[in-house]
Design a protein around this motif. Sequence first.
Motif, PDB file in Angstrom:
ATOM      1  N   SER A 159       4.771   8.188  -6.391  1.00 28.05           N
ATOM      2  CA  SER A 159       5.408   8.059  -5.081  1.00 28.05           C
ATOM      3  C   SER A 159       5.126   6.695  -4.464  1.00 28.05           C
ATOM      4  O   SER A 159       4.112   6.056  -4.749  1.00 28.05           O
ATOM      5  N   ASP A 160       6.061   6.260  -3.603  1.00 32.40           N
ATOM      6  CA  ASP A 160       5.958   5.005  -2.867  1.00 32.40           C
ATOM      7  C   ASP A 160       6.474   5.261  -1.462  1.00 32.40           C
ATOM      8  O   ASP A 160       7.686   5.282  -1.225  1.00 32.40           O
ATOM      9  N   ALA A 161       5.562   5.469  -0.523  1.00 29.76           N
ATOM     10  CA  ALA A 161       5.939   5.840   0.833  1.00 29.76           C
ATOM     11  C   ALA A 161       6.684   4.728   1.557  1.00 29.76           C
ATOM     12  O   ALA A 161       7.374   4.991   2.566  1.00 29.76           O
ATOM     13  N   GLY A 195       9.816  16.094 -23.407  1.00 21.34           N
ATOM     14  CA  GLY A 195       9.669  15.421 -22.125  1.00 21.34           C
ATOM     15  C   GLY A 195      10.885  15.730 -21.274  1.00 21.34           C
ATOM     16  O   GLY A 195      12.024  15.581 -21.727  1.00 21.34           O
ATOM     17  N   SER A 196      10.671  16.166 -20.049  1.00 15.07           N
ATOM     18  CA  SER A 196      11.780  16.613 -19.208  1.00 15.07           C
ATOM     19  C   SER A 196      12.568  15.441 -18.629  1.00 15.07           C
ATOM     20  O   SER A 196      12.105  14.292 -18.630  1.00 15.07           O
ATOM     21  N   ASP A 197      13.757  15.735 -18.112  1.00 12.39           N
ATOM     22  CA  ASP A 197      14.442  14.784 -17.249  1.00 12.39           C
ATOM     23  C   ASP A 197      13.566  14.520 -16.033  1.00 12.39           C
ATOM     24  O   ASP A 197      12.779  15.381 -15.624  1.00 12.39           O
ATOM     25  N   VAL A 198      13.714  13.335 -15.460  1.00 13.58           N
ATOM     26  CA  VAL A 198      12.958  13.050 -14.247  1.00 13.58           C
ATOM     27  C   VAL A 198      13.704  13.601 -13.043  1.00 13.58           C
ATOM     28  O   VAL A 198      14.928  13.760 -13.060  1.00 13.58           O
ATOM     29  N   SER A 199      12.950  13.917 -11.998  1.00 14.16           N
ATOM     30  CA  SER A 199      13.500  14.260 -10.694  1.00 14.16           C
ATOM     31  C   SER A 199      13.055  13.175  -9.735  1.00 14.16           C
ATOM     32  O   SER A 199      11.871  12.824  -9.707  1.00 14.16           O
ATOM     33  N   CYS A 200      13.985  12.602  -8.973  1.00 16.53           N
ATOM     34  CA  CYS A 200      13.601  11.466  -8.145  1.00 16.53           C
ATOM     35  C   CYS A 200      14.423  11.401  -6.862  1.00 16.53           C
ATOM     36  O   CYS A 200      15.425  12.094  -6.703  1.00 16.53           O
ATOM     37  N   GLU A 201      13.959  10.539  -5.973  1.00 17.27           N
ATOM     38  CA  GLU A 201      14.588  10.357  -4.670  1.00 17.27           C
ATOM     39  C   GLU A 201      14.486   8.894  -4.270  1.00 17.27           C
ATOM     40  O   GLU A 201      13.495   8.228  -4.566  1.00 17.27           O
ATOM     41  N   HIS A 202      15.536   8.395  -3.602  1.00 14.94           N
ATOM     42  CA  HIS A 202      15.530   7.015  -3.151  1.00 14.94           C
ATOM     43  C   HIS A 202      14.835   6.882  -1.800  1.00 14.94           C
ATOM     44  O   HIS A 202      14.630   7.871  -1.086  1.00 14.94           O
ATOM     45  N   GLY A 203      14.534   5.642  -1.442  1.00 11.46           N
ATOM     46  CA  GLY A 203      13.898   5.381  -0.164  1.00 11.46           C
ATOM     47  C   GLY A 203      14.760   5.730   1.028  1.00 11.46           C
ATOM     48  O   GLY A 203      14.250   5.971   2.132  1.00 11.46           O
ATOM     49  N   ASN A 204      16.091   5.785   0.829  1.00  9.61           N
ATOM     50  CA  ASN A 204      16.994   6.156   1.923  1.00  9.61           C
ATOM     51  C   ASN A 204      17.245   7.665   1.981  1.00  9.61           C
ATOM     52  O   ASN A 204      18.221   8.121   2.587  1.00  9.61           O
ATOM     53  N   ASN A 205      16.348   8.422   1.300  1.00 10.11           N
ATOM     54  CA  ASN A 205      16.377   9.889   1.315  1.00 10.11           C
ATOM     55  C   ASN A 205      17.560  10.497   0.573  1.00 10.11           C
ATOM     56  O   ASN A 205      17.917  11.658   0.813  1.00 10.11           O
ATOM     57  N   THR A 243      17.658   1.726  -2.236  1.00  7.60           N
ATOM     58  CA  THR A 243      17.777   2.432  -3.512  1.00  7.60           C
ATOM     59  C   THR A 243      16.498   2.360  -4.352  1.00  7.60           C
ATOM     60  O   THR A 243      16.484   2.849  -5.486  1.00  7.60           O
ATOM     61  N   ALA A 244      15.440   1.765  -3.815  1.00  8.18           N
ATOM     62  CA  ALA A 244      14.153   1.837  -4.510  1.00  8.18           C
ATOM     63  C   ALA A 244      13.664   3.277  -4.475  1.00  8.18           C
ATOM     64  O   ALA A 244      13.856   3.994  -3.487  1.00  8.18           O
ATOM     65  N   LYS A 245      13.027   3.726  -5.529  1.00 13.13           N
ATOM     66  CA  LYS A 245      12.588   5.117  -5.594  1.00 13.13           C
ATOM     67  C   LYS A 245      11.390   5.352  -4.674  1.00 13.13           C
ATOM     68  O   LYS A 245      10.431   4.581  -4.685  1.00 13.13           O
ATOM     69  N   SER A 246      11.438   6.435  -3.932  1.00  6.92           N
ATOM     70  CA  SER A 246      10.289   6.840  -3.125  1.00  6.92           C
ATOM     71  C   SER A 246       9.467   7.909  -3.836  1.00  6.92           C
ATOM     72  O   SER A 246       8.307   8.127  -3.496  1.00  6.92           O
ATOM     73  N   ARG A 247      10.089   8.567  -4.846  1.00  3.52           N
ATOM     74  CA  ARG A 247       9.401   9.652  -5.564  1.00  3.52           C
ATOM     75  C   ARG A 247      10.010   9.801  -6.945  1.00  3.52           C
ATOM     76  O   ARG A 247      11.217   9.649  -7.130  1.00  3.52           O
ATOM     77  N   HIS A 281       0.809  -1.203   0.000  1.00  2.00           N
ATOM     78  CA  HIS A 281       0.000   0.000   0.000  1.00  2.00           C
ATOM     79  C   HIS A 281       0.856   1.274   0.000  1.00  2.00           C
ATOM     80  O   HIS A 281       2.078   1.215  -0.074  1.00  2.00           O
ATOM     81  N   ASN A 282       0.167   2.404   0.054  1.00  2.00           N
ATOM     82  CA  ASN A 282       0.792   3.727   0.139  1.00  2.00           C
ATOM     83  C   ASN A 282       1.587   4.102  -1.102  1.00  2.00           C
ATOM     84  O   ASN A 282       2.629   4.763  -1.007  1.00  2.00           O
ATOM     85  N   THR A 283       1.126   3.689  -2.281  1.00  2.18           N
ATOM     86  CA  THR A 283       1.685   4.242  -3.512  1.00  2.18           C
ATOM     87  C   THR A 283       0.646   5.188  -4.100  1.00  2.18           C
ATOM     88  O   THR A 283      -0.554   4.910  -4.066  1.00  2.18           O
ATOM     89  N   ARG A 284       1.104   6.325  -4.601  1.00  2.00           N
ATOM     90  CA  ARG A 284       0.223   7.367  -5.117  1.00  2.00           C
ATOM     91  C   ARG A 284       0.750   7.867  -6.457  1.00  2.00           C
ATOM     92  O   ARG A 284       1.928   8.232  -6.570  1.00  2.00           O
ATOM     93  N   ASP A 285      -0.097   7.872  -7.450  1.00  2.00           N
ATOM     94  CA  ASP A 285       0.238   8.432  -8.759  1.00  2.00           C
ATOM     95  C   ASP A 285      -0.657   9.644  -8.975  1.00  2.00           C
ATOM     96  O   ASP A 285      -1.887   9.514  -8.999  1.00  2.00           O
TER      97      ASP A 285
END
Length: 393
Positions: A278-280, A315-325, A285-289, A247-251
């Motif tokens: 997002s994936d709370a 289409g832009s470059d993506v901006s992202c963050e890992h689960g370890n912040n 290294t799994a993406k959280s956002r 749970h806790n994934t939001r698109d």
Amino acid sequence: MNQNIHMIMAGAAMALSLAWAPAALAQGKLSTTLYGVADAQFEYIGATGAADPALDKPARSRVSNVSSELGIKASLPLGDGMTGLAQYTTGISVDNGNGSTSAGMFGSAKDVFVGLKFDDIGTVKLGRMTAAARWNSGTADFSPMGAGLQDIQGMLSGASGQSTVGPQFNTRFDNTAGFESASFGGLSARAYFSANEGRSAAGTANSAHLNDYSVSLGLQYVRGPFDLRASLEQRNDKGTLNGSTDHNTRDRDFRFGMRYAVNSATMLALGYDRMRLSDANATGTAKSRLSKHGVVVSAKHTAGKHVVYGGVGVGSDVSCEHGNNTACNGRDTGARNGVIAYQYLLDPQMMFETFATVVKNEARGKYDFDSGGIGPAAGATSRAIGAGLRYAF
């Protein structure tokens, strides 16, 4: 004797006519329409120049079905300003290659619903239908039905291969209750709720807690030469970013579209999209956002039986963050695309069409055509040319 028989037969005929009169009157109110589209193209398509040449897809020919469909619409006035509605639409595979094996020439259901229209208020629908993001995605797309390689929606709908599952904002809502308002001074609204039929029990701390409902809202304002649209959509617990079944994934997606009629023959259009996946519960290294945006501009001109349209998108470059912040690398994941197409209207129902299109990815980009894609490897450039026939009734 013969006279009596004639009288009896006449009386029976009159009785039958009276008995059938209410049914005949009811049938007279019912309006049904059979409609459909048959559209197929011969194409030459390839994706080359990938970072790993072994993953290139050399150009090949194919025959493609372009969003062909078959449907029935029905409406029945009920009095007091109400009208009953029903619609059944299924995809049709003209080349029998794009349908599922079990479906044969029939593809998946498209917009299928039963509804109730209230005059000067709006329409309530239940079923499977086009929600606001998909409705808005074609604002800047002049290709027939927004389908096939003529489209430029890929820059709005894709995430450059940086999510495990492709974003679903250009797919229809299932298990849905929807409301589409009438127009009030040029302003109308629409709202859709896709039920959480896959909701799971609370379980334990290590088990899924899915609550997979989705909501979609749209606004449209039509005034003079302007057609302005905005949509906001959220899809919950689809596991798009990391393929998670927890749970806790939001698109989320915000989309803006605009059309401007320069005159009766020329139309300009703009589309802008910003999505966030997002994936709370992501760890390591799994993406959280992940977030990105896309922009397309297009134009269409009609001269008698001749129609020319085209567009470009970024289409832009993506901006992202890992689960370890920690920030993840989204550089060189963007792309550009363009299309030019020509149509000749053989008849109001039938036309010839031809096109040329390209999607040029940056070194780590994996954008594809939104419809009729070829699955390019990172860094590849996809090119296609084609021609076909479209018959609509």
